[in-house]
Design a protein around this motif. Structure first.
Motif, PDB file in Angstrom:
ATOM      1  N   LEU A 167       9.986  -1.860  14.980  1.00 45.17           N
ATOM      2  CA  LEU A 167       8.751  -2.211  14.274  1.00 45.17           C
ATOM      3  C   LEU A 167       8.218  -3.562  14.753  1.00 45.17           C
ATOM      4  O   LEU A 167       7.004  -3.741  14.916  1.00 45.17           O
ATOM      5  CB  LEU A 167       8.992  -2.233  12.769  1.00 45.17           C
ATOM      6  CG  LEU A 167       9.321  -0.883  12.117  1.00 45.17           C
ATOM      7  CD1 LEU A 167       9.720  -1.073  10.662  1.00 45.17           C
ATOM      8  CD2 LEU A 167       8.133   0.080  12.221  1.00 45.17           C
ATOM      9  N   ARG A 168       9.099  -4.496  15.007  1.00 46.73           N
ATOM     10  CA  ARG A 168       8.664  -5.804  15.505  1.00 46.73           C
ATOM     11  C   ARG A 168       8.111  -5.700  16.923  1.00 46.73           C
ATOM     12  O   ARG A 168       7.166  -6.401  17.287  1.00 46.73           O
ATOM     13  CB  ARG A 168       9.825  -6.802  15.452  1.00 46.73           C
ATOM     14  CG  ARG A 168      10.233  -7.185  14.031  1.00 46.73           C
ATOM     15  CD  ARG A 168      11.213  -8.323  14.025  1.00 46.73           C
ATOM     16  NE  ARG A 168      10.595  -9.570  14.481  1.00 46.73           N
ATOM     17  CZ  ARG A 168      11.251 -10.717  14.605  1.00 46.73           C
ATOM     18  NH1 ARG A 168      12.542 -10.777  14.312  1.00 46.73           N
ATOM     19  NH2 ARG A 168      10.633 -11.804  15.011  1.00 46.73           N
ATOM     20  N   ALA A 184       9.026   5.668   8.342  1.00 43.82           N
ATOM     21  CA  ALA A 184       8.579   4.368   8.862  1.00 43.82           C
ATOM     22  C   ALA A 184       7.806   4.548  10.161  1.00 43.82           C
ATOM     23  O   ALA A 184       6.752   3.922  10.365  1.00 43.82           O
ATOM     24  CB  ALA A 184       9.774   3.453   9.076  1.00 43.82           C
ATOM     25  N   MET A 185       8.294   5.405  11.037  1.00 39.47           N
ATOM     26  CA  MET A 185       7.606   5.631  12.317  1.00 39.47           C
ATOM     27  C   MET A 185       6.272   6.355  12.100  1.00 39.47           C
ATOM     28  O   MET A 185       5.282   6.054  12.782  1.00 39.47           O
ATOM     29  CB  MET A 185       8.505   6.422  13.261  1.00 39.47           C
ATOM     30  CG  MET A 185       9.803   5.707  13.632  1.00 39.47           C
ATOM     31  SD  MET A 185       9.557   3.988  14.190  1.00 39.47           S
ATOM     32  CE  MET A 185       8.625   4.261  15.703  1.00 39.47           C
ATOM     33  N   ASN A 223       0.112  -3.496   8.504  1.00 34.35           N
ATOM     34  CA  ASN A 223       0.516  -4.457   9.531  1.00 34.35           C
ATOM     35  C   ASN A 223       1.815  -5.172   9.173  1.00 34.35           C
ATOM     36  O   ASN A 223       2.181  -6.175   9.787  1.00 34.35           O
ATOM     37  CB  ASN A 223      -0.590  -5.473   9.816  1.00 34.35           C
ATOM     38  CG  ASN A 223      -1.202  -6.034   8.550  1.00 34.35           C
ATOM     39  OD1 ASN A 223      -0.603  -5.958   7.477  1.00 34.35           O
ATOM     40  ND2 ASN A 223      -2.390  -6.591   8.662  1.00 34.35           N
ATOM     41  N   ALA A 224       2.506  -4.644   8.160  1.00 37.85           N
ATOM     42  CA  ALA A 224       3.793  -5.227   7.773  1.00 37.85           C
ATOM     43  C   ALA A 224       4.657  -4.166   7.100  1.00 37.85           C
ATOM     44  O   ALA A 224       4.153  -3.226   6.473  1.00 37.85           O
ATOM     45  CB  ALA A 224       3.589  -6.405   6.833  1.00 37.85           C
ATOM     46  N   PHE A 225       5.959  -4.344   7.237  1.00 36.69           N
ATOM     47  CA  PHE A 225       6.938  -3.458   6.593  1.00 36.69           C
ATOM     48  C   PHE A 225       7.920  -4.301   5.812  1.00 36.69           C
ATOM     49  O   PHE A 225       8.320  -5.384   6.261  1.00 36.69           O
ATOM     50  CB  PHE A 225       7.702  -2.637   7.628  1.00 36.69           C
ATOM     51  CG  PHE A 225       6.953  -1.453   8.175  1.00 36.69           C
ATOM     52  CD1 PHE A 225       7.196  -0.166   7.696  1.00 36.69           C
ATOM     53  CD2 PHE A 225       6.008  -1.620   9.178  1.00 36.69           C
ATOM     54  CE1 PHE A 225       6.505   0.925   8.207  1.00 36.69           C
ATOM     55  CE2 PHE A 225       5.320  -0.541   9.706  1.00 36.69           C
ATOM     56  CZ  PHE A 225       5.564   0.744   9.210  1.00 36.69           C
ATOM     57  N   CYS A 226       8.323  -3.796   4.660  1.00 36.83           N
ATOM     58  CA  CYS A 226       9.415  -4.404   3.914  1.00 36.83           C
ATOM     59  C   CYS A 226      10.516  -3.353   3.802  1.00 36.83           C
ATOM     60  O   CYS A 226      10.315  -2.305   3.199  1.00 36.83           O
ATOM     61  CB  CYS A 226       8.975  -4.860   2.527  1.00 36.83           C
ATOM     62  SG  CYS A 226      10.353  -5.522   1.543  1.00 36.83           S
ATOM     63  N   LEU A 227      11.652  -3.650   4.412  1.00 39.85           N
ATOM     64  CA  LEU A 227      12.787  -2.739   4.393  1.00 39.85           C
ATOM     65  C   LEU A 227      13.811  -3.286   3.401  1.00 39.85           C
ATOM     66  O   LEU A 227      14.365  -4.374   3.614  1.00 39.85           O
ATOM     67  CB  LEU A 227      13.408  -2.621   5.787  1.00 39.85           C
ATOM     68  CG  LEU A 227      12.451  -2.224   6.918  1.00 39.85           C
ATOM     69  CD1 LEU A 227      13.200  -2.188   8.259  1.00 39.85           C
ATOM     70  CD2 LEU A 227      11.796  -0.877   6.632  1.00 39.85           C
ATOM     71  N   THR A 240       0.818  -1.219   0.000  1.00 39.36           N
ATOM     72  CA  THR A 240       0.000   0.000   0.000  1.00 39.36           C
ATOM     73  C   THR A 240       0.858   1.279   0.000  1.00 39.36           C
ATOM     74  O   THR A 240       0.470   2.289  -0.562  1.00 39.36           O
ATOM     75  CB  THR A 240      -0.929   0.026   1.213  1.00 39.36           C
ATOM     76  OG1 THR A 240      -0.164  -0.183   2.405  1.00 39.36           O
ATOM     77  CG2 THR A 240      -1.963  -1.086   1.099  1.00 39.36           C
ATOM     78  N   TYR A 241       1.996   1.205   0.655  1.00 39.65           N
ATOM     79  CA  TYR A 241       2.983   2.297   0.603  1.00 39.65           C
ATOM     80  C   TYR A 241       4.170   1.789  -0.193  1.00 39.65           C
ATOM     81  O   TYR A 241       4.707   0.708   0.095  1.00 39.65           O
ATOM     82  CB  TYR A 241       3.477   2.690   1.992  1.00 39.65           C
ATOM     83  CG  TYR A 241       2.495   3.436   2.856  1.00 39.65           C
ATOM     84  CD1 TYR A 241       2.534   4.831   2.955  1.00 39.65           C
ATOM     85  CD2 TYR A 241       1.550   2.749   3.617  1.00 39.65           C
ATOM     86  CE1 TYR A 241       1.650   5.520   3.777  1.00 39.65           C
ATOM     87  CE2 TYR A 241       0.667   3.421   4.447  1.00 39.65           C
ATOM     88  CZ  TYR A 241       0.713   4.799   4.518  1.00 39.65           C
ATOM     89  OH  TYR A 241      -0.161   5.484   5.332  1.00 39.65           O
ATOM     90  N   LYS A 242       4.615   2.570  -1.168  1.00 38.79           N
ATOM     91  CA  LYS A 242       5.818   2.216  -1.919  1.00 38.79           C
ATOM     92  C   LYS A 242       6.661   3.484  -2.070  1.00 38.79           C
ATOM     93  O   LYS A 242       6.360   4.355  -2.885  1.00 38.79           O
ATOM     94  CB  LYS A 242       5.463   1.631  -3.294  1.00 38.79           C
ATOM     95  CG  LYS A 242       4.846   0.243  -3.227  1.00 38.79           C
ATOM     96  CD  LYS A 242       4.635  -0.389  -4.595  1.00 38.79           C
ATOM     97  CE  LYS A 242       3.517   0.261  -5.373  1.00 38.79           C
ATOM     98  NZ  LYS A 242       3.233  -0.442  -6.660  1.00 38.79           N
ATOM     99  N   ARG A 243       7.692   3.568  -1.259  1.00 36.59           N
ATOM    100  CA  ARG A 243       8.543   4.748  -1.246  1.00 36.59           C
ATOM    101  C   ARG A 243      10.012   4.359  -1.391  1.00 36.59           C
ATOM    102  O   ARG A 243      10.436   3.318  -0.881  1.00 36.59           O
ATOM    103  CB  ARG A 243       8.336   5.548   0.046  1.00 36.59           C
ATOM    104  CG  ARG A 243       6.921   6.084   0.203  1.00 36.59           C
ATOM    105  CD  ARG A 243       6.769   6.880   1.485  1.00 36.59           C
ATOM    106  NE  ARG A 243       5.393   7.347   1.663  1.00 36.59           N
ATOM    107  CZ  ARG A 243       4.963   8.042   2.718  1.00 36.59           C
ATOM    108  NH1 ARG A 243       5.821   8.362   3.683  1.00 36.59           N
ATOM    109  NH2 ARG A 243       3.708   8.423   2.801  1.00 36.59           N
TER     110      ARG A 243
END
Length: 281
Positions: free
Chosen positions: A112-113, A84-85, A94-98, A36-39
């Motif tokens: 984040l975890r 990110a914060m 409900n998830a992040f991809c770094l 949903t977010y792509k930065r």
């Protein structure tokens, strides 16, 4: 956001990732949920980042400009952490991809975890182990790239993959199976995979040249697999192969003893007969 729906914020450190991996990493993320977010973060005035331009338009990724205030220091780190914060507290994912090969994001992944987020890391094989271990799941970008080429299906070559890795994996799998298996030694293949992932966030069957865990397990000599068909479908089980017991030697030993006794008896009988004859004389 429904309970089963995973919405992912994808944050890319362009200064520590190559544009060559963009399509394969987005395809991989589609298996987990919706991005949903792509930065993507970089100093876009720097000519070395020009390779990203057309890809960003094609994949609808928002570039975030961050000027380099100090020579030799990545400009994007702080901007990516702040974003990110902000996204975390917005409560829309409900998830992040770094995506980075930089250990500077280790603390961010940990934070984040702690907030209950699923954290997926992606980076090259040079990524420090501290960042890898801080993610719940870590995927090597070379694995994703190579599985889509004709010349190399995996990075599990003599050049890139140490030969002893499979032996080390075999030892790890055997240890896990002994911990989680039932009295008969069998356990679910899926449960084995879950425990492997918990032990090593970067565990990926494709690293060893196999697309599926079942194929990898079958390639390990001391592990065996069976498939049981149920009403809900086929279920795979695995266990450590039982050690072969040596053939019992009791029968042979008993026979030998009996033969020895018989021979001794016959000898004694002859001797007794001789003695008797001698007495008669």
């Amino acid at each position: 956001m429904t309970d089963n729906e995973i919405k992912i914020a994808v944050l890319i450190d362009a200064e520590n990732a190559s544009h060559r991996y963009l399509k394969v990493l987005l395809d991989e993320l589609a298996k987990y949920g919706t991005a949903t977010y792509k930065r993507i973060y970089a100093d876009w005035t720097d000519p070395k980042n020009s390779g990203w331009k057309n890809l960003l338009l094609e994949h609808s990724i928002q570039p975030i400009q961050q000027y380099s205030y100090t020579t030799g220091k990545n400009a994007s780190d702080s901007a990516m952490i702040i974003d990110a914060m902000d996204i975390l507290y917005a409560g829309k994912v409900n998830a992040f991809c770094l995506v980075s090969s930089d250990s500077d994001f280790t603390k961010l992944a940990q934070r984040l975890r702690e907030a209950g987020m699923l954290v997926i890391g992606m980076g090259e094989q040079k990524t420090p182990s501290a960042f890898i271990k801080s993610c719940e799941r870590f995927i090597y970008l070379e694995v994703l790239k190579n599985q889509n080429t004709d010349s190399a299906q995996t990075i599990g070559t003599a050049k890139d993959q140490p030969a002893q890795d499979l032996k080390e994996l075999s030892i790890t799998i055997e240890a896990i199976l002994k911990e989680i298996s039932g009295d008969d030694g069998w356990t679910y293949l899926s449960l084995l995979g879950h425990n492997l992932q918990k032990r090593d966030p970067a565990f990926d069957t494709r690293t060893y040249g196999h697309a599926k865990l079942k194929d990898l397990v079958l390639a390990i000599s001391n592990i065996e697999e069976k498939t049981v068909t149920t009403e809900k479908g086929a279920v795979s089980y695995v266990r450590v192969k039982p050690e072969k017991q040596p053939a019992p030697q009791a029968t042979k030993s008993t026979t030998t003893k009996k033969s020895s006794k018989n021979s001794k008896g016959k000898t004694n009988s002859k001797n007794g007969k001789g003695k008797s004859t001698a007495k008669k004389k």
